[in-house]
Design an enzyme around this catalytic site. Structure first.
Site, PDB file in Angstrom:
ATOM      1  N   LYS A 111       0.809  -1.222   0.000  1.00  0.00           N
ATOM      2  CA  LYS A 111       0.000   0.000   0.000  1.00  0.00           C
ATOM      3  C   LYS A 111       0.840   1.269   0.000  1.00  0.00           C
ATOM      4  O   LYS A 111       0.358   2.337  -0.386  1.00  0.00           O
ATOM      5  CB  LYS A 111      -0.954  -0.005   1.193  1.00  0.00           C
ATOM      6  CG  LYS A 111      -2.055  -1.054   1.069  1.00  0.00           C
ATOM      7  CD  LYS A 111      -3.002  -1.032   2.251  1.00  0.00           C
ATOM      8  CE  LYS A 111      -4.100  -2.077   2.084  1.00  0.00           C
ATOM      9  NZ  LYS A 111      -5.044  -2.095   3.222  1.00  0.00           N
ATOM     10  N   LYS A 193      -7.280 -11.735  -7.248  1.00  0.00           N
ATOM     11  CA  LYS A 193      -8.357 -11.893  -6.278  1.00  0.00           C
ATOM     12  C   LYS A 193      -9.558 -11.010  -6.616  1.00  0.00           C
ATOM     13  O   LYS A 193      -9.396  -9.868  -7.062  1.00  0.00           O
ATOM     14  CB  LYS A 193      -7.827 -11.527  -4.881  1.00  0.00           C
ATOM     15  CG  LYS A 193      -8.838 -11.660  -3.755  1.00  0.00           C
ATOM     16  CD  LYS A 193      -8.207 -11.253  -2.436  1.00  0.00           C
ATOM     17  CE  LYS A 193      -9.215 -11.266  -1.305  1.00  0.00           C
ATOM     18  NZ  LYS A 193      -8.621 -10.823  -0.022  1.00  0.00           N
ATOM     19  N   LYS A 196     -13.364  -6.035  -3.754  1.00  0.00           N
ATOM     20  CA  LYS A 196     -14.497  -5.128  -3.622  1.00  0.00           C
ATOM     21  C   LYS A 196     -14.141  -3.701  -4.028  1.00  0.00           C
ATOM     22  O   LYS A 196     -15.033  -2.883  -4.252  1.00  0.00           O
ATOM     23  CB  LYS A 196     -15.042  -5.148  -2.185  1.00  0.00           C
ATOM     24  CG  LYS A 196     -14.125  -4.597  -1.104  1.00  0.00           C
ATOM     25  CD  LYS A 196     -14.740  -4.815   0.271  1.00  0.00           C
ATOM     26  CE  LYS A 196     -13.834  -4.371   1.411  1.00  0.00           C
ATOM     27  NZ  LYS A 196     -13.772  -2.939   1.589  1.00  0.00           N
TER      28      LYS A 196
END
Length: 328
Positions: A111, A193, A196
């Protein structure tokens, strides 16, 4: 009974992967464990959010927990920020964590790359997660494979604290999702993956998608040119991913799922998948819509469950503070 704790961050729309990998399994644990499920809204602050959107998303997840079968009378479902002990214990545990171990966290590395907002919260995120877990004397933490490292850190911090101050904190263990649901990938990019927070609107089936949206996404899901339905993640990642979704929803093995579509076309397979996905999500959506109309009931659940969570958390915090010679 032993205690289970897990949580979901209220950023982005929740998808089918969240439901199959978390919600559905969490509901099944309610009769075996004391279950505590949080909406970890403090974790969402590592990025800049629109305040109203964050508040709405947090409430939406509480309703999705219930719509997915998590009973707020059996389980505790609450908003993390409504229990101040999370932040209080996080500071204490931060004083028992090391810069080196936090800098090795894989998610921090990922991140912080190409991210202009590399704030201290992003670095200390795993300590707050450890506090979330340890506050509730948690024995089992259901997580995806990408979160195992964070549970291991919580274990290390708990063991370190106990070695200094005595047997104060319960040392938790990670419980990973089934291999089947852990493998769910994106519909447009079946090598990554199902996320969302995806930027591709066709890549993820969201829990509140309409029938038309779900149908469109599955029909447009990436496959291959062979036109045979069987599981082979290396050579047929798209079809393999769709088979995993089908098997997870129908509670069948991959082998039995393959047999269901022996000599069937991709079109037939996708149509069957559309039907099972709609059959799974329609009851959830109906219950979510009902809860959306019952504002007073949802408000009461949020207030009462936060009180239940706080009662447990305050006892743990008091034990920790007493061991350190601080607090009341």
């Amino acid at each position: 009974m032993k205690t289970v704790f897990s949580g979901i961050k209220p950023t982005g729309n929740l998808g089918l992967g969240n439901y199959l990998g978390a919600f559905k399994a969490w509901g099944n644990l309610q009769n075996e464990y004391t279950c505590i499920y949080s909406v970890v809204d403090l974790h969402a602050l590592t990025i800049r959010n629109d305040p109203q959107t964050l508040k709405e998303n947090s409430r939406k997840i509480i309703m999705l927990y219930m719509a997915a079968g998590i009973d707020p009378q059996k389980s505790i479902i609450y908003l993390q920020s409504h229990v101040p002990a999370h932040s209080q214990l996080s500071w204490i545990l931060g004083c028992h964590s090391y810069m080196g171990e936090l800098s090795r966290m894989t998610q921090y590395k990922e991140k912080s790359e190409n991210n202009e907002n590399v704030n201290a919260g992003l670095f200390t995120y795993p300590v707050l997660m450890a506090a979330d877990i340890l506050l509730y004397n948690t024995h089992v933490v259901p997580v995806g494979e990408d979160q195992i490292q964070h549970v291991e850190l919580a274990r290390d911090i708990a063991l370190r604290f106990n070695n200094i101050y005595g047997n104060i904190l319960v040392v938790p263990e990670a419980k990973t999702a089934s291999k089947l649901t852990a493998r769910l990938k994106g519909l447009q990019n079946p090598t990554k993956k199902m996320d969302k927070s995806t930027k591709d609107p066709l890549d993820t089936i969201f829990l509140l998608d309409t029938e038309a949206e779900i149908t469109k996404k599955i029909k447009r899901a990436v496959t291959d040119s062979e036109a045979r339905v069987y599981y082979d993640t290396e050579n047929k990642p798209g079809i393999s991913n769709l088979l995993a979704i089908y098997a997870a929803i129908t509670n069948k093995t991959i082998e039995d799922s393959e047999l269901d579509f022996q000599n069937k076309s991709y079109g037939d397979f996708k149509q069957s998948l559309i039907e099972v996905v709609l059959g799974e999500l329609n009851p959830l959506q109906k219950e979510f819509n009902r809860l959306s109309q019952d504002t007073a009931y949802v408000d009461n659940i949020i207030i009462k469950n936060a009180q239940r969570a706080e009662e447990i958390a305050e006892k743990t915090l008091a034990k920790v503070q007493n061991a350190l010679g601080i607090g009341k």
